[in-house]
Each structure stands twice: as C-alpha cells, then as structure tokens.
Scaffold this active site. Structure first.
Site, mmCIF file in Angstrom:
data_model
loop_
_atom_site.group_PDB
_atom_site.id
_atom_site.type_symbol
_atom_site.label_atom_id
_atom_site.label_comp_id
_atom_site.label_asym_id
_atom_site.label_seq_id
_atom_site.Cartn_x
_atom_site.Cartn_y
_atom_site.Cartn_z
ATOM 1 N N HIS A 1 0.814 -1.224 0.000
ATOM 2 C CA HIS A 1 0.000 0.000 0.000
ATOM 3 C C HIS A 1 0.844 1.270 0.000
ATOM 4 O O HIS A 1 0.323 2.347 -0.306
ATOM 5 C CB HIS A 1 -0.908 0.035 1.233
ATOM 6 C CG HIS A 1 -2.035 -0.956 1.191
ATOM 7 N ND1 HIS A 1 -2.888 -1.072 0.115
ATOM 8 C CD2 HIS A 1 -2.434 -1.885 2.095
ATOM 9 C CE1 HIS A 1 -3.768 -2.032 0.359
ATOM 10 N NE2 HIS A 1 -3.509 -2.542 1.543
ATOM 11 N N ASP B 1 -3.063 -10.403 -2.514
ATOM 12 C CA ASP B 1 -3.669 -9.871 -1.300
ATOM 13 C C ASP B 1 -5.099 -9.441 -1.612
ATOM 14 O O ASP B 1 -5.392 -8.962 -2.706
ATOM 15 C CB ASP B 1 -2.855 -8.681 -0.800
ATOM 16 C CG ASP B 1 -3.228 -8.240 0.603
ATOM 17 O OD1 ASP B 1 -4.332 -7.676 0.751
ATOM 18 O OD2 ASP B 1 -2.450 -8.442 1.538
ATOM 19 N N HIS C 1 -6.637 -6.932 -0.638
ATOM 20 C CA HIS C 1 -6.678 -5.493 -0.852
ATOM 21 C C HIS C 1 -5.800 -5.131 -2.048
ATOM 22 O O HIS C 1 -4.726 -5.709 -2.232
ATOM 23 C CB HIS C 1 -6.195 -4.737 0.386
ATOM 24 C CG HIS C 1 -6.972 -5.048 1.630
ATOM 25 N ND1 HIS C 1 -6.602 -6.064 2.490
ATOM 26 C CD2 HIS C 1 -8.085 -4.486 2.147
ATOM 27 C CE1 HIS C 1 -7.468 -6.105 3.499
ATOM 28 N NE2 HIS C 1 -8.376 -5.174 3.311
ATOM 29 N N ASP D 1 -4.809 -12.700 3.345
ATOM 30 C CA ASP D 1 -6.082 -12.261 3.921
ATOM 31 C C ASP D 1 -7.266 -12.597 3.034
ATOM 32 O O ASP D 1 -8.407 -12.272 3.380
ATOM 33 C CB ASP D 1 -6.058 -10.761 4.233
ATOM 34 C CG ASP D 1 -5.414 -9.938 3.135
ATOM 35 O OD1 ASP D 1 -5.106 -10.508 2.071
ATOM 36 O OD2 ASP D 1 -5.198 -8.735 3.336
#
Length: 531
Positions: A240, A277, A279, A367
């Site tokens: 991120h 991931d 996200h 995740d």
C-alpha cells in the site's frame, strides 16, 4: 444465505429450543476459539517459544554449530529468511506488553503473524529443507529508486518518543498505520532490504559490499542463480505504501523496491509482480503505472467501500505503461479456489506468458484465506499452492514470495506452509473441479475486456481481432473500428436511429452480436464457449 439459515432454524425449532446438534456445534466452535486464543498467547510471549524457534528468529546458525538450532539445508535452491527478530519489535503504541506477553499487540498487523508462520514451517519440517538467509537492512540508494528522499529518510529514523515520531510523520501516516518510535524504522528497513537481497545479493556483492535488505536480498539471490526461489516472511507489509506516503499498515514498499533494484542494478528486462492480497496494492501500481517493463497483476476485492478503493478493471496504466496494469476486481465476498483458479487460467497466466518475465515477485497477502477477519474470502491453502505452482512455471522458476497481509494466525500459517512446499518442489494438492460463480465470471470478463486491446492472447480468447505483440518499446493500439468489432456497441454510446415506419427506435448493433447475445450471456460465452 443467512436469511435461509435463520428460516430453516426457525422451522426446525419452532418452540425456540436448541437441538443437541446445535449445542455440539456451539461447543466445538467455543473450543476452537479457545485453542486459537491459547496459540495467540504462546506466540505473543517469547518466553514460551520452543528453543529452536527462538534460535531461528534470533539469527543465522553459528559458525561452530549449535545443537539447539533447527536443521537446515545449506545446498538447497529455496531460500528462507532467518534472524527476523527485529521485525517483531514493530508494534502499535497501545500494546500492553507487560500484561499478555512481551510481543502482544491488539492491532491485527501484529508480531504473532510472523511467529505463527515460522512455527508452522518448523513443525512441518520445511525449515530443514531450505537454505537460511540472514535478514539485511536496505540501502538508502535502493529505497530512493521508488520513494522520495524525504520519505525514505523519515520512515527509517529512530525517534526519541512517540510524540516526535508522530510530529515528523504525521502528514505521511494514515489513521490505520502506526509507528513505534524506537523500532518501526529498523523493522521496515529490514523488511524491505531482505526481499531485495534474496533476489540480487550475489551480483551486488561483486559491485559493492553494502548491505541491502531482506526482500532485496532474496530477489538478488534468485536473479543471480544462487537460489531458484525464496519465501520472505517479513513485516511490516509494503504494497500500500506510495512513493511519498505510508498507508495501510505499510511503511516502505518492499516488493516495489525489489523490482526496481532488479531492473536498475542487475539488468533484468521484465518483472512480473503478482499481488493476491485481498486489498489492492495501490502503491505498487502507482509506482510502476508508467513503466512498461513491470507488469503488475492484482486480484482483490473492489467496491462497496472496501479499502483502499483503487484497482478497477479500467485502471490499465498510464502513458508508456498502458496495458501493464492488470486488475481483476472481485465485486463480491465469498470467492474461493474455483474463482481464483479461473482468473489464473483465463486471464492472468495467458498475459504473463505473453509478457515473458525474467523475474516473478509475489506480494503474498493471505487475507483472502478462509476465516480471515478482514478479507471475507474462502481461499484454501490448496488454492495458494495452485497459484504458486502456476507462477513457478514462469521465468525459469525465478520466483520470490514476500509476505503482505493475512491476519488469522491459523490461516496465514497453513497457507504459507502450502506455498513453501511448492517452492521446495512438492506437487500442489489437486483442486476439486468446480466452475466459478456467475458474478466472478462477470468480473473476469470485465478485466479481460480491459486487457484485450493490449494482449493478443486475451483478444483471441474473447473472439475479437488480435492485438499486436507487446514489448517495452512498441505498444500498438487497436483502432476504434476494431474495438467496436471486439466489444460491440456496449463499450461506446449506443447510437440509435429513427425508422420511417412504424416509428420505433432501432439499435445499430451488428446482427451477429445481437444473435450471439440472445444465445448466451457474454460472461457465459467467455467462460464456457457457445455450447
């Protein structure tokens, strides 16, 4: 599904009573939660660790040998980091370490995540089959390949107290990202550097004796042939982090720095970065969105306010990098192995083979695994093993897997162990044959339509005109007429004309497309053909 379950329960027990089966299920769930809580307590207290785990996390094996140190394979072609204990000291400021263990942290991105992975690798005998690589800090010159000079300096500093750290980094840290004044900077430096070093270390040592970092180290050794592949269990995560801003638990962009070092220092021509991931890795995409030598492919949840809100199928890159950002945005929760396998088979792997990378880096967030508190997906360890095996077939097996997210200790440890088995050469367990759900098929089709103008393999799968071969220099685009032939009029304003009689609106969609649309929906034709 929830409503149906409630109705079935109400019909089965109209008097409000609880059956013996329901009581047994509740007791089993309570026992499972108690076991997870006990495991969390053990992993958060270094005084309760086995001696072998403590030695592995503290540092490399001593030169004179140590009977308590775990067995390992110095001649193995698969690398695994050791000496990662400084990364465990990165904790949120509110951690009550004096009450529930010296590494206890209530934040989801907590030290126990890393300890759980190493504990699983040790218990399953996978450490004994790998070559241990000491963690290394990253060099400032490597960080500045992707980060601004000010961010690279402030993110790794050691501050006197929390107030000073927040004052220096307050404008760069988001509300979801914490920074421990004394230890977070060192942990981020080790996390980033170790991945780079594993990929590139041998060649860098011939040029300079500077220490790189853990992710860079793994990438260095893989590129130079000292290792075939490697697993970098690091924290804090990085995908991120933007060039000038830390966000989403991330302080430095580990995988992006490793890709930049491989390109700038080792002469690697093409790098594939796969981000599974749950996200979207906004930092990696934004750093390379104008670079045609790095293909970024991400499978992530998108929409409905899901963090970070970027990564739509239409985000294909900018300028010279158009077509080199491949986003597969999942519109719903609950996707599992069948949906991820379909995305790999139908879109990601055809594009990756056409791109022909020299190095593959994986931003491996776990995740999307079942039981994760943030992801809401249902990917199993076998699903992660399948994806790893697919990527291992690229770039002559040069593959570095770097840990990103994943916040359920049982899920992250079992998934990482499954990935490590594939890196060591074991065959992945077979996935049960199952088609993807309808919404996932639509999501894959939407991403394929966005990529079709840039990649011949995708255009051929859609049945439209084929694009020209891609390269880092020449990037031909399809004409508007070819795009209309490929997509029909759906992607453009539907021009309608008025007929003279009987005064009705009539679409100008080609008759062949209208007939095909009547036969099968577009997503069905894409996934299963016309039969």
């Amino acid at each position: 599904a929830v409503l149906q379950e409630l109705i079935q329960r109400a019909l089965a027990y109209p008097d409000g009573g609880i059956s013996a089966e329901a009581e047994a299920e509740a007791a089993a769930e309570a026992a499972e939660l108690a076991a997870e809580a006990e495991a969390e307590a053990v992993l958060s207290d270094s005084r309760r660790w086995p001696a072998g785990l403590r030695r592995l996390l503290d540092g490399p094996p001593p030169a004179g040998g140590d009977a308590a140190y775990p067995s390992h394979a110095p001649d193995s072609a698969t690398g695994l980091l050791c000496g990662v204990a400084p990364m465990l000291l990165h904790r949120s400021a509110g951690a009550e370490v004096w009450q529930r263990g010296d590494l206890y942290d209530e934040h989801v991105e907590r030290p126990a995540r890393m300890v759980a992975v190493y504990d699983a690798l040790l218990r399953e005998g996978l450490v004994g089959r790998a070559k241990l690589i000491p963690a290394r800090p990253a060099a400032r010159s490597d960080l500045e390949l992707v980060h601004s000079r000010s961010h690279a300096r402030r993110a790794v500093r050691r501050y006197e107290g929390e107030e000073e750290a927040h004052e220096a980094l307050g404008l760069q840290l988001g509300a979801d990202t914490y920074f421990a004044a004394g230890e977070s900077g060192r942990a981020a430096l080790l996390s980033c550097g170790s991945v780079v070093e594993l990929a590139t270390r041998r060649l860098v040592q011939e040029v300079s004796r500077k220490c790189l970092g853990s992710v860079v180290e793994l990438a260095t050794r893989v590129v130079t042939g000292e290792l075939s592949n490697a697993l970098a269990v690091v924290r804090p995560p990085g995908h991120h982090c933007e060039a000038r801003q830390a966000m989403g638990f991330c302080l430095l962009n580990n995988v992006a720095v490793a890709a930049a070092v491989a390109r700038a220092r080792l002469g690697v021509q093409r790098v594939l970065v796969v981000d599974w991931d749950v996200h979207h890795g906004n930092g990696i995409q934004h750093i390379f969105e104008e670079d045609g030598s790095v293909l970024y492919a991400s499978l992530h949840r998108y929409g409905h306010g899901f963090y970070p809100g970027t990564g739509g199928a239409h985000a294909v890159g900018e300028g010279a990098g158009r077509g080199f950002s491949l986003n597969i945005p999942w519109s719903s929760a609950g996707y599992g192995d069948a949906e991820y396998a379909a995305a790999f088979e139908r879109l990601l792997m055809p594009v990756a083979r056409e791109f022909a990378p020299d190095l593959v880096l994986v931003a491996a967030g776990f995740d999307a695994a079942a039981r994760d508190p943030l992801g809401g997906m249902e990917v199993s360890p076998a699903g992660y093993a399948y994806m790893t095996a697919q990527l291992r077939s690229l770039a002559a097996g040069r593959l570095v897997v770097a840990l990103e997210g994943g916040y359920n200790l049982r899920s992250i440890s079992s998934s990482a162990a499954a990935v490590m088995r594939v890196l060591l050469g074991d065959d992945p367990p077979p996935l049960p044959p199952a088609p993807p759900c309808r919404s996932a098929a639509r999501d894959i089709l939407e991403a394929s339509r966005a990529m079709a103008p840039f990649w011949r393999s995708v255009a051929a799968a859609l049945g439209g005109p084929q694009a020209q071969p891609r390269s880092a220099v020449a990037r031909p685009r399809l004409s508007r007429a070819a795009l209309r032939e490929l997509y029909g009029t759906r992607a453009y304003p539907r021009r309608r004309r008025r007929s003279r009689w009987p005064f009705k609106w009539r679409a100008t969609t080609p008759s062949a497309w209208r007939g095909a649309a009547r036969r099968r929906p577009a997503w069905h034709r894409f996934m299963y053909g016309d039969e």
